[in-house]
Design a protein around this motif. Sequence first.
Motif, short mmCIF file in Angstrom:
data_model
loop_
_atom_site.label_atom_id
_atom_site.label_comp_id
_atom_site.label_asym_id
_atom_site.label_seq_id
_atom_site.Cartn_x
_atom_site.Cartn_y
_atom_site.Cartn_z
N ALA A 104 0.81 -1.22 0.00
CA ALA A 104 0.00 0.00 0.00
C ALA A 104 0.85 1.27 0.00
O ALA A 104 0.35 2.35 -0.34
N ASP A 105 2.13 1.17 0.39
CA ASP A 105 2.94 2.38 0.52
C ASP A 105 3.59 2.82 -0.80
O ASP A 105 4.28 3.84 -0.84
N LEU A 106 3.37 2.03 -1.87
CA LEU A 106 3.95 2.32 -3.20
C LEU A 106 5.46 2.50 -3.19
O LEU A 106 6.00 3.27 -3.98
N LYS A 212 4.30 4.96 8.39
CA LYS A 212 5.56 4.36 8.84
C LYS A 212 5.63 2.88 8.46
O LYS A 212 4.60 2.25 8.24
N SER A 213 6.85 2.32 8.43
CA SER A 213 7.04 0.91 8.12
C SER A 213 6.44 0.05 9.22
O SER A 213 6.55 0.37 10.38
N LYS A 214 5.79 -1.05 8.80
CA LYS A 214 5.26 -2.01 9.77
C LYS A 214 6.19 -3.21 9.87
O LYS A 214 5.85 -4.23 10.43
N TYR A 215 7.38 -3.08 9.24
CA TYR A 215 8.35 -4.16 9.30
C TYR A 215 9.66 -3.74 9.92
O TYR A 215 10.66 -3.57 9.23
N1 UDP Z 1 0.99 -5.12 6.23
C1 UDP Z 1 -0.09 -5.95 6.51
N2 UDP Z 1 -0.15 -6.52 7.77
C2 UDP Z 1 0.80 -6.32 8.73
C3 UDP Z 1 1.92 -5.49 8.39
C4 UDP Z 1 1.98 -4.91 7.14
O1 UDP Z 1 -0.96 -6.16 5.68
O2 UDP Z 1 0.67 -6.86 9.82
C5 UDP Z 1 1.07 -4.49 4.87
C6 UDP Z 1 1.30 -2.99 4.88
O3 UDP Z 1 0.10 -2.29 4.96
C7 UDP Z 1 2.00 -2.78 3.53
C8 UDP Z 1 2.77 -4.08 3.35
O4 UDP Z 1 2.18 -5.04 4.23
O5 UDP Z 1 1.08 -2.66 2.46
C9 UDP Z 1 4.26 -3.93 3.64
O6 UDP Z 1 4.46 -3.33 4.91
P1 UDP Z 1 5.55 -2.18 5.16
O7 UDP Z 1 5.54 -1.24 4.01
O8 UDP Z 1 5.26 -1.59 6.49
O9 UDP Z 1 6.89 -3.00 5.19
P2 UDP Z 1 8.35 -2.54 4.64
O10 UDP Z 1 8.14 -2.07 3.23
O11 UDP Z 1 8.79 -1.45 5.54
O12 UDP Z 1 9.19 -3.78 4.74
#
Ligand code: UDP
Length: 316
Positions: A104-106, A212-215
């Motif tokens: 979702a964060d593109l 913010k990042s969820k990871y």
């Molecule tokens: N997301 C999700 N459930 C969770 C954590 C993340 O569906 O428990 C989705 C989040 O909305 C995003 C995608 O997984 O669309 C990737 O997450 P994020 O961008 O936070 O991770 P990063 O890119 O920092 O590794």
Amino acid sequence: MSLPVIAIVIPCYNEEEALPFSIERILSILRCLDQQGIASSHSYILCCNDGSTDDTWGIIKKLHSQNSSVKGISLSHNRGHQYALLAGLMTVKDRCDAAISIDADLQDDPNAIIEMVKKFNEGCEIVYGVRASRASDSWFKRTTARGFYSFQKSMGLDTVYDHADYRLMSNRALNLLSEYGESNLFLRGIVPLIGLKTDVVTYDRHERVAGKSKYPLGKMLSFSIDGITSFSARPIRMIFIIGLILLLLDVAMSIYVFISYFGHDVIPGWTSLMLSVWFLGSLILMGLGVVGEYIGKIFVEVKQRPRYAISDYLID
Ligand code: UDP
Ligand code: MG
């Protein structure tokens, strides 16, 4: 020949800030696909709300009421990215010709969708989105991510390098994916096992559009360990190999001890005894830990729990 219906699947967890931008952007890509005559005008977006605690679902509902190409499902509680993604893919499986999963964060460039659809029209059934560079990631995220791939590879888990979960899968690939019933879900490991004709599209990774990042590191680490223990038995084999080497050393050691015993007086060595007790103790604990990890997996698998529960649909 009729044009393919493409479903864009977006897992969303607390993405109220990013979602309005992202949906707008992806809708414009869908219009572009339609104008270029490479995908059907019935192509759509499916947002999978992963038990968000903010207004994500409210936003999805609003966007759906404004434009029926935006559809949604909502999981009954937060299950994590992989499960939300699977729920979305399984929902669109029989409602599209190909599905593309994107965050979702593109951060993953949505323009690559056009390339993916072109490859699909040329006959590819799985198209991986691969990052050309990680310049926009922080030094820390970049280094830990690199470590994550090399560690996995050394442990016997083969994944596509610098590919996250941004990929196109044909209807057939999705149906094959649905046959993998495992509960410890690591899609990046499963998809290469499906086979079929695959290709790669490269793109530049950007900053998050909002939110913010969820990871964070902790989640990434546990994801990596999950991946390895779901796909590879190499850690357990490594323990066995270490044991074998120690056994060989032990034989040499015994010969040396016997020669010393018959040759001259030996003072019983407390230090060496203590060292070996500690060393062997830690080795045994390590081995037990690895075995425990696998037993934990078996425990979860045998229960065969449903992997997600969808509470709401906004499909038609
Ligand atoms: N997301 C999700 N459930 C969770 C954590 C993340 O569906 O428990 C989705 C989040 O909305 C995003 C995608 O997984 O669309 C990737 O997450 P994020 O961008 O936070 O991770 P990063 O890119 O920092 O590794
Ligand atoms: Mg992200």
